[in-house]
Design an enzyme around this catalytic site. Structure first.
Site, PDB file in Angstrom:
ATOM      1  N   VAL A   1      43.148  28.770  39.801  1.00 28.90           N
ATOM      2  CA  VAL A   1      44.303  28.756  38.890  1.00 28.90           C
ATOM      3  C   VAL A   1      45.399  29.593  39.533  1.00 28.90           C
ATOM      4  O   VAL A   1      45.138  30.685  40.059  1.00 28.90           O
ATOM      5  CB  VAL A   1      43.917  29.311  37.497  1.00 28.90           C
ATOM      6  CG1 VAL A   1      45.125  29.349  36.570  1.00 28.90           C
ATOM      7  CG2 VAL A   1      42.804  28.453  36.890  1.00 28.90           C
TER       8      VAL A   1
ATOM      9  N   LYS B   1      38.703  29.867  44.287  1.00 34.64           N
ATOM     10  CA  LYS B   1      39.479  30.857  45.052  1.00 34.64           C
ATOM     11  C   LYS B   1      38.554  31.626  45.986  1.00 34.64           C
ATOM     12  O   LYS B   1      38.896  31.927  47.116  1.00 34.64           O
ATOM     13  CB  LYS B   1      40.207  31.835  44.126  1.00 34.64           C
ATOM     14  CG  LYS B   1      41.280  32.590  44.882  1.00 34.64           C
ATOM     15  CD  LYS B   1      41.633  33.897  44.244  1.00 34.64           C
ATOM     16  CE  LYS B   1      40.477  34.818  44.283  1.00 34.64           C
ATOM     17  NZ  LYS B   1      40.740  36.223  44.417  1.00 34.64           N
TER      18      LYS B   1
ATOM     19  N   TYR C   1      38.572  42.404  33.852  1.00 36.60           N
ATOM     20  CA  TYR C   1      40.026  42.324  34.043  1.00 36.60           C
ATOM     21  C   TYR C   1      40.430  40.853  34.083  1.00 36.60           C
ATOM     22  O   TYR C   1      41.021  40.360  35.046  1.00 36.60           O
ATOM     23  CB  TYR C   1      40.485  43.098  35.285  1.00 36.60           C
ATOM     24  CG  TYR C   1      41.827  43.759  35.033  1.00 36.60           C
ATOM     25  CD1 TYR C   1      41.925  44.804  34.122  1.00 36.60           C
ATOM     26  CD2 TYR C   1      42.985  43.311  35.647  1.00 36.60           C
ATOM     27  CE1 TYR C   1      43.145  45.382  33.832  1.00 36.60           C
ATOM     28  CE2 TYR C   1      44.216  43.886  35.358  1.00 36.60           C
ATOM     29  CZ  TYR C   1      44.281  44.920  34.453  1.00 36.60           C
ATOM     30  OH  TYR C   1      45.491  45.494  34.167  1.00 36.60           O
ATOM     31  N   LEU C   2      40.061  40.178  33.011  1.00 38.94           N
ATOM     32  CA  LEU C   2      40.117  38.716  32.960  1.00 38.94           C
ATOM     33  C   LEU C   2      41.550  38.182  33.055  1.00 38.94           C
ATOM     34  O   LEU C   2      42.480  38.785  32.536  1.00 38.94           O
ATOM     35  CB  LEU C   2      39.486  38.224  31.652  1.00 38.94           C
ATOM     36  CG  LEU C   2      38.046  38.676  31.395  1.00 38.94           C
ATOM     37  CD1 LEU C   2      37.564  38.103  30.062  1.00 38.94           C
ATOM     38  CD2 LEU C   2      37.112  38.264  32.513  1.00 38.94           C
TER      39      LEU C   2
ATOM     40  N   GLY D   1      42.306  32.448  35.488  1.00 41.57           N
ATOM     41  CA  GLY D   1      41.241  31.848  36.291  1.00 41.57           C
ATOM     42  C   GLY D   1      39.906  31.963  35.557  1.00 41.57           C
ATOM     43  O   GLY D   1      39.149  30.990  35.428  1.00 41.57           O
ATOM     44  N   HIS D   2      39.623  33.169  35.035  1.00 43.90           N
ATOM     45  CA  HIS D   2      38.393  33.353  34.250  1.00 43.90           C
ATOM     46  C   HIS D   2      38.421  32.466  33.004  1.00 43.90           C
ATOM     47  O   HIS D   2      37.417  31.880  32.615  1.00 43.90           O
ATOM     48  CB  HIS D   2      38.245  34.810  33.798  1.00 43.90           C
ATOM     49  CG  HIS D   2      38.112  35.791  34.918  1.00 43.90           C
ATOM     50  ND1 HIS D   2      39.107  36.665  35.267  1.00 43.90           N
ATOM     51  CD2 HIS D   2      37.084  36.032  35.764  1.00 43.90           C
ATOM     52  CE1 HIS D   2      38.716  37.409  36.274  1.00 43.90           C
ATOM     53  NE2 HIS D   2      37.487  37.054  36.606  1.00 43.90           N
TER      54      HIS D   2
ATOM     55  N   GLN E   1      28.600  45.209  45.979  1.00 37.98           N
ATOM     56  CA  GLN E   1      29.392  44.264  46.771  1.00 37.98           C
ATOM     57  C   GLN E   1      30.674  44.890  47.316  1.00 37.98           C
ATOM     58  O   GLN E   1      31.483  44.211  47.932  1.00 37.98           O
ATOM     59  CB  GLN E   1      29.676  42.978  46.001  1.00 37.98           C
ATOM     60  CG  GLN E   1      30.619  43.111  44.818  1.00 37.98           C
ATOM     61  CD  GLN E   1      30.666  41.833  43.986  1.00 37.98           C
ATOM     62  OE1 GLN E   1      29.770  41.547  43.218  1.00 37.98           O
ATOM     63  NE2 GLN E   1      31.727  41.047  44.132  1.00 37.98           N
TER      64      GLN E   1
ATOM     65  N   GLY F   1      34.829  30.334  40.635  1.00 34.81           N
ATOM     66  CA  GLY F   1      36.151  29.818  41.000  1.00 34.81           C
ATOM     67  C   GLY F   1      36.220  29.451  42.476  1.00 34.81           C
ATOM     68  O   GLY F   1      35.638  30.133  43.330  1.00 34.81           O
TER      69      GLY F   1
HETATM   70  O1  PAF Z   1      33.586  36.692  41.691  1.00 39.39           O
HETATM   71  C1  PAF Z   1      33.272  37.744  41.100  1.00 39.39           C
HETATM   72  O2  PAF Z   1      33.957  38.229  40.197  1.00 39.39           O
HETATM   73  C2  PAF Z   1      32.020  38.485  41.514  1.00 39.39           C
HETATM   74  O3  PAF Z   1      31.827  38.404  42.896  1.00 39.39           O
HETATM   75  C3  PAF Z   1      30.754  38.037  40.761  1.00 39.39           C
HETATM   76  C4  PAF Z   1      30.431  36.568  41.062  1.00 39.39           C
HETATM   77  C5  PAF Z   1      30.970  38.208  39.266  1.00 39.39           C
HETATM   78  C6  PAF Z   1      29.549  38.870  41.189  1.00 39.39           C
HETATM   79  O4  PAF Z   1      29.758  40.230  40.932  1.00 39.39           O
END
Ligand code: PAF
Length: 289
Positions: free
Chosen positions: A179, A152, A32-33, A36-37, A61, A150
């Site tokens: 960003v 953030k 879902y870029l 920031g990405h 996570q 990032g």
């Molecule tokens: O920051 C993220 O999007 C996630 O925590 C990462 C670093 C891709 C790990 O799943």
């Protein structure tokens, strides 16, 4: 741009080009870029010969009850953005291939994962062991020269740097500035959850951090943190935390510090959990950056 779907496919490609002296840059993402990405991909494209982007919504996570199933996903759009940004290899595996049955390893950084987002009132320490386990697997499989994250997610960046150093990964961990939207809201895939009213209210988060930065030199740290919290509360937002810490160790910061101070905040805005932070340099008078 090549799309790799399994750890075996990734290993095969990396084995083939490992002998070359080409530099590899990895941008780990959950998709879902947003811009920031894009800034991470741009930096990777400038610095590395081969740019690898991982796209994996990492289940380990997320805490039970969090937004794993509703996390925004749009693979076609992400692939198009990645292609436009000059990505060479996308690694987009299935959870079952990343965590096959019998998987029993956790990579855990202690201490700095137990505060802020890692506290029981936040996402819990299990959140960060999920992050460090997947990032360790990615660093191991891709073996990049550089990996980009990032600011953030300041705590995540500190935890990953600690892990990479402790486990002797050769990869240089590069952390790039947050960003922001024009009104200051930090870009995040989760902003997609916000209604127009919540989106407007969420601008108070960055404004509160700026208020803390502005008041700190004259008022001192405690009063500056209070001013930030007050700003949020006036906008109807009760922070989960609003704290000043040292970026490397995440130990609590003290007044008149000689080191830069990270002021970090997490808050639910109408049911969406958002985070942001500001780095206050020592002796810095407030700015409106
Ligand atoms: O920051 C993220 O999007 C996630 O925590 C990462 C670093 C891709 C790990 O799943």
């Amino acid at each position: 741009m090549k799309v790799l779907r399994t750890p075996a496919e990734l290993r095969e490609v990396r084995e083939r080009n490992r002998a070359s002296s080409e530099k590899v840059g990895l941008v780990p993402t959950m998709g879902y870029l947003h811009e920031g990405h894009n800034s991470l991909l741009k930096a990777a494209r400038e610095q590395a010969d081969i740019v690898v982007m991982s796209l994996f919504v990492n289940p380990t996570q997320f805490r039970a009850g969090e937004d794993l199933s509703s996390y925004p996903r749009d693979e076609d759009r992400d692939f198009a953005i990645a292609e436009q940004a000059g990505v060479d290899l996308i690694y987009a595996p299935d959870p079952g291939d990343v965590y096959p049955s019998g998987f029993a390893t956790e990579v855990e950084v202690t201490g700095l994962t137990e505060v802020l987002c890692g506290s029981e009132d936040g996402r819990g320490p299990g959140h960060f062991s999920g992050v460090t386990t997947i990032v360790a697997k990615l660093l191991n499989a891709v073996d990049p020269d550089f990996a980009y994250f990032g600011q953030k997610d300041a705590q995540q960046a500190s935890v990953i740097k600690r892990m990479a150093e402790d486990l002797d990964f050769r990869t240089e961990i590069i952390v790039l500035p947050t960003v922001r939207e024009r009104d200051g809201l930090a870009m995040s895939s989760r902003n997609a959850y916000l209604s127009p009213e919540s989106r407007e209210r969420a601008t108070a988060i960055w404004a509160a951090l700026l208020e803390t930065e502005r008041t700190y030199p004259e008022a001192g740290l405690d009063a500056a943190l209070d001013a930030g919290v007050h700003h949020l509360q006036t906008a109807g937002i009760e922070p989960e935390y609003f704290e000043a810490r040292y970026p490397g160790t995440l130990d609590p910061a003290i007044d008149d510090s000689e080191e830069a101070i990270l002021v970090a905040v997490a808050a639910q805005v109408d049911g969406t959990r958002l985070i942001d932070n500001i780095l206050i340099e020592p002796g810095k008078k407030g700015s409106t950056k």
